[in-house]
Design an enzyme around this catalytic site. Structure first.
Site, PDB file in Angstrom:
ATOM      1  N   LYS B 209       0.859  -1.187   0.000  1.00 10.17           N
ATOM      2  CA  LYS B 209       0.000   0.000   0.000  1.00 10.17           C
ATOM      3  C   LYS B 209       0.893   1.234   0.000  1.00 10.17           C
ATOM      4  O   LYS B 209       1.573   1.524   0.985  1.00 10.17           O
ATOM      5  CB  LYS B 209      -0.898   0.030   1.237  1.00 10.17           C
ATOM      6  CG  LYS B 209      -1.834   1.235   1.245  1.00 10.17           C
ATOM      7  CD  LYS B 209      -1.858   1.911   2.601  1.00 10.17           C
ATOM      8  CE  LYS B 209      -2.657   3.187   2.611  1.00 10.17           C
ATOM      9  NZ  LYS B 209      -2.005   4.317   1.923  1.00 10.17           N
ATOM     10  N   GLU B 283       9.311   1.521  11.221  1.00  3.99           N
ATOM     11  CA  GLU B 283      10.306   2.595  11.229  1.00  3.99           C
ATOM     12  C   GLU B 283       9.526   3.890  11.353  1.00  3.99           C
ATOM     13  O   GLU B 283       8.701   4.195  10.492  1.00  3.99           O
ATOM     14  CB  GLU B 283      11.137   2.538   9.943  1.00  3.99           C
ATOM     15  CG  GLU B 283      12.391   3.365  10.030  1.00  3.99           C
ATOM     16  CD  GLU B 283      12.191   4.769   9.542  1.00  3.99           C
ATOM     17  OE1 GLU B 283      11.730   5.608  10.361  1.00  3.99           O
ATOM     18  OE2 GLU B 283      12.472   5.042   8.370  1.00  3.99           O
ATOM     19  N   CYS B 322      13.161  10.670   7.279  1.00  2.00           N
ATOM     20  CA  CYS B 322      13.072  10.194   8.668  1.00  2.00           C
ATOM     21  C   CYS B 322      14.334  10.529   9.437  1.00  2.00           C
ATOM     22  O   CYS B 322      14.303  10.748  10.637  1.00  2.00           O
ATOM     23  CB  CYS B 322      12.866   8.686   8.700  1.00  2.00           C
ATOM     24  SG  CYS B 322      11.357   8.178   7.896  1.00  2.00           S
ATOM     25  N   GLU B 423       9.446  15.853  15.317  1.00  2.00           N
ATOM     26  CA  GLU B 423       9.853  15.772  13.925  1.00  2.00           C
ATOM     27  C   GLU B 423       8.947  16.669  13.083  1.00  2.00           C
ATOM     28  O   GLU B 423       7.735  16.468  13.019  1.00  2.00           O
ATOM     29  CB  GLU B 423       9.773  14.319  13.438  1.00  2.00           C
ATOM     30  CG  GLU B 423      10.320  14.145  12.048  1.00  2.00           C
ATOM     31  CD  GLU B 423      10.592  12.689  11.703  1.00  2.00           C
ATOM     32  OE1 GLU B 423      10.259  11.814  12.503  1.00  2.00           O
ATOM     33  OE2 GLU B 423      11.131  12.458  10.610  1.00  2.00           O
TER      34      GLU B 423
END
Lengths: 140, 527
Positions: B209, B283, B322, B423
């Site tokens: 996906k 992750e 990331c 983040e």
């Protein structure tokens, strides 16, 4: 979990709501509750769509014993990872709705819409106490 | 970096010259390398399959905010269709020899190389990342990743252990079966390669996906590589995460789930995996510190230039990484001169149409990402951070005015601030100072995350000490943003569970079969 912070002694000012919602967010929540009975919000972190409020049908995300409930809007709780409380405790959160599909597994706020959390920096002791979770550190 | 300089963000990637330095024509227009169909179906069982409920959604380009095409707005039924195809293919694929499996992976790599420019322009148009990055990094690394795992799976050996004279324990790797993989929007093709290559190499079939903002790039990849893969081994289903991401992750017909994204969906993926008792890798991002010790300024040489670039790499892929080095920690004794040099470099970043090979930073992937970046800069201001550069949207002209651009930004503040702890996933650097080595390590580790980190020093002993002391899965030492296959990638702390990008992934996509064999004719004698 009756560890909600109590107001400091002598505090006579009314406290502002720690969690609020715009009329658009309240309308979206009402629609979702009609469809899913209850929903909850959880503030995400990290990669991609981190920091957005993720919305789930009640029972979908298992809320842990340590999760912090910052407040509630439209009958729905807003949770936070307790490890994030240190940087979020001095924040007033306003849930709102914006255009764009939600990411992750979050329910949409409406067709092609997702929830967002607006932040206003505000000392924790001027905000309503946490509904559940550890007591925020005292103001310096 | 001048516009003529070669992009060095990926270092180990061989330079492949482009045919032209001209601006690439947007997909779908006459003269473009990329053909665009009005509508894309799911890729299932080696065919294009319309979604069961016949619904589609519009895919926008962040470059100008305009539609590219429609893709399937799939539902849970489509996940079942894809799982049917994958389960139909899994026995034959698991039985395929390593030689032939490796041949398929190498063929995928060759096809990616052959269509590198077309796929680079596709991904740039859908994600907004500069074409200089997709040409030099995303696509070459994706191709190399398939080659790496083609070789790795052939060299992976089982074991045999002599338990005693007549008893031997044999260990074999066996495929898990069908795996579910959820891909993020920041590297729509490379992150798919990171997940697909080890899964397929280990003999699994996959249902993938893609992220909602970037479903099209991987469908174009399927157009290119589909013919090389046995039908049903690779299946791609597009649509909303709440509908099909959840339907995939909760499905009892997957044997493993892999996810890259934010923490709460990561937590849900882990929860669903627990409910089905299957393995998972997640992750979930980071807030990576990039440490600059005072000796970087000892000489005004090429290394200093490299260190300055190392700080500015926070703007790589417009910060949507990331491992974005989003916290710069600079030794106080060199702060003024070092940040001055960096700000000079940041001021020269060329922002604009990412299809221009000279462009160094394009738009954020979506309006919601743009809004989030802007809101964090506002939070930073409220917290008392000082805006050293940027801090607003640029004024873009013409067609680009509808795109999602944000100026490269630097905020100076303190590590306890939200802009240092969360983040942002945009071109926003939070910078602060440290006194000494111990202070540097303390600040670096004062975070919930532990995905990446950078250490810059001319002192090898210090580089080693600090690298070992930082609680992160990857510590780049005198470099940053290199992603070669063969270097394990993954997070400490809440940055995730599991590793990618390394041979060890074959273990994560395999069951261990132990045959415990007795060669003795004698009974145990118990009954």
């Amino acid at each position: 979990m009756a560890s909600a912070a109590s107001p400091p002694a002598g505090a006579d000012r009314p406290r502002a709501d720690r969690v609020r919602a715009t009329p658009a967010a309240l309308a979206a929540i009402a629609r979702l509750r009609a469809e899913h009975e209850d929903v909850l919000f959880y503030l995400s972190g990290g990669c991609c769509d981190g920091s957005l409020p993720m919305c789930f049908a009640d029972g979908d995300l298992v809320v842990g014993d340590l999760d912090v409930e910052l407040g509630s809007v439209g009958g729905c709780p807003l949770f936070l990872d307790p490890r994030q409380l240190a940087v979020w405790q001095d924040t007033q959160v306003t849930l709102d709705v914006a255009d764009g599909e939600p990411e992750g597994f979050s329910l949409p706020a409406g067709p092609g819409q997702h929830f967002v959390a607006q932040s206003r920096v505000c000392p924790s002791d001027e905000l309503t106490p946490l509904l559940r979770g550890p007591r925020p550190r005292p103001a310096a | 970096m001048s516009s003529a300089a070669k992009p060095r963000a990926t270092g180990t990637v061989p330079e492949t010259p482009t045919k032209t330095n001209q601006v690439y024509v947007p997909p779908g227009l006459p003269g473009s390398l990329v053909q665009v169909k009005a509508r894309y179906d799911n890729y299932v069982g080696g065919r294009w399959v319309a979604p069961v409920k016949g619904q589609y959604m519009v895919d926008l380009s962040p470059v100008n905010g305009k539609p590219i095409c429609e893709v399937a707005r799939s539902t849970a039924e489509d996940i079942e269709v894809a799982l049917d195809a994958a389960h139909g293919a899994k026995d034959a694929w698991a039985a395929t020899s390593l030689t032939d499996r490796a041949r398929v992976l190498n063929r995928i790599a060759d096809l990616i190389d052959e269509h590198r420019e077309m796929l680079a322009v596709t991904e740039t148009w859908e994600n907004g990342k500069p074409v200089r990055e997709t040409l030099a990094a995303d696509l070459p690394l994706a191709a190399d990743h398939f080659r790496y795992f083609a070789g790795a799976t052939r060299s992976l050996e089982g074991t045999s252990t002599e338990i005693d004279r007549d008893t031997v324990a044999y260990h074999f790797h066996e495929p898990l079966g069908v795996v579910g993989q959820i891909i993020p929007f920041n590297f729509p093709i490379l992150m798919a390669a990171w997940k697909l290559a080890p899964a397929l190499a280990a003999g699994n079939c996959a249902v993938v996906k893609p992220a909602s903002p970037t479903p099209w790039s991987i469908l174009k990849l399927a157009e290119v590589v589909g013919s090389a893969i046995p039908p049903g081994v690779l299946n791609i289903v597009t649509g909303p995460g709440a509908e099909i991401g959840k339907a995939l992750a909760t499905n009892p017909r997957i044997a493993k789930v892999a996810f890259t994204g934010e923490t709460v969906t990561g937590r849900l993926v882990l929860q669903y995996a627990a409910q089905n008792i299957i393995p998972s890798t997640v992750e979930l991002g980071g807030k990576s510190p990039n440490l600059f010790f005072e000796d970087v300024l000892d000489r005004h040489d090429e290394f200093l230039d490299k260190a300055v670039e190392g700080l500015v790499l926070y703007a790589f892929n417009k910060g949507e990484v990331c491992t974005c080095p989003s916290r710069a920690l600079i030794q106080a004794s060199i702060y003024d001169e070092f940040i001055g040099r960096c700000l000079d470099r940041i001021r020269k970043i060329r922002q604009g149409n990412p299809l221009d090979p000279a462009t160094q930073i394009g738009p954020q992937v979506s309006q919601q990402q743009l809004d989030k970046v802007a809101s964090y800069v506002e939070i930073g201001r409220q917290e008392g951070a000082e805006v050293l550069i940027g801090g607003r949207r640029p004024t873009m002209e013409g067609d680009l005015a509808g795109g999602y651009y944000y100026l490269p930004t630097v905020l100076r503040g303190e590590n306890r601030m939200r802009v240092f702890q969360e983040e942002i996933f945009g071109p926003v650097l939070a910078v602060t100072t440290f006194r000494d080595e111990a202070d540097a390590v303390r600040i670096a580790n004062d975070t919930l995350y532990g995905l990446g980190a950078g250490v810059w020093t001319r002192d090898g002993s210090r580089a080693y000490r600090v690298g070992r002391a930082i609680k992160a899965g990857r510590v780049w030492t005198n470099c940053y943003h290199l992603y070669p296959a063969g270097a394990a990638f993954g997070g400490y702390k809440i940055s995730g569970v599991g590793r990618e990008n390394h041979r060890m992934m074959l273990e994560e996509y395999s069951e261990t079969k132990n045959l415990l064999v007795s060669y003795s004719p004698r009974p145990l004698g118990l009954f």
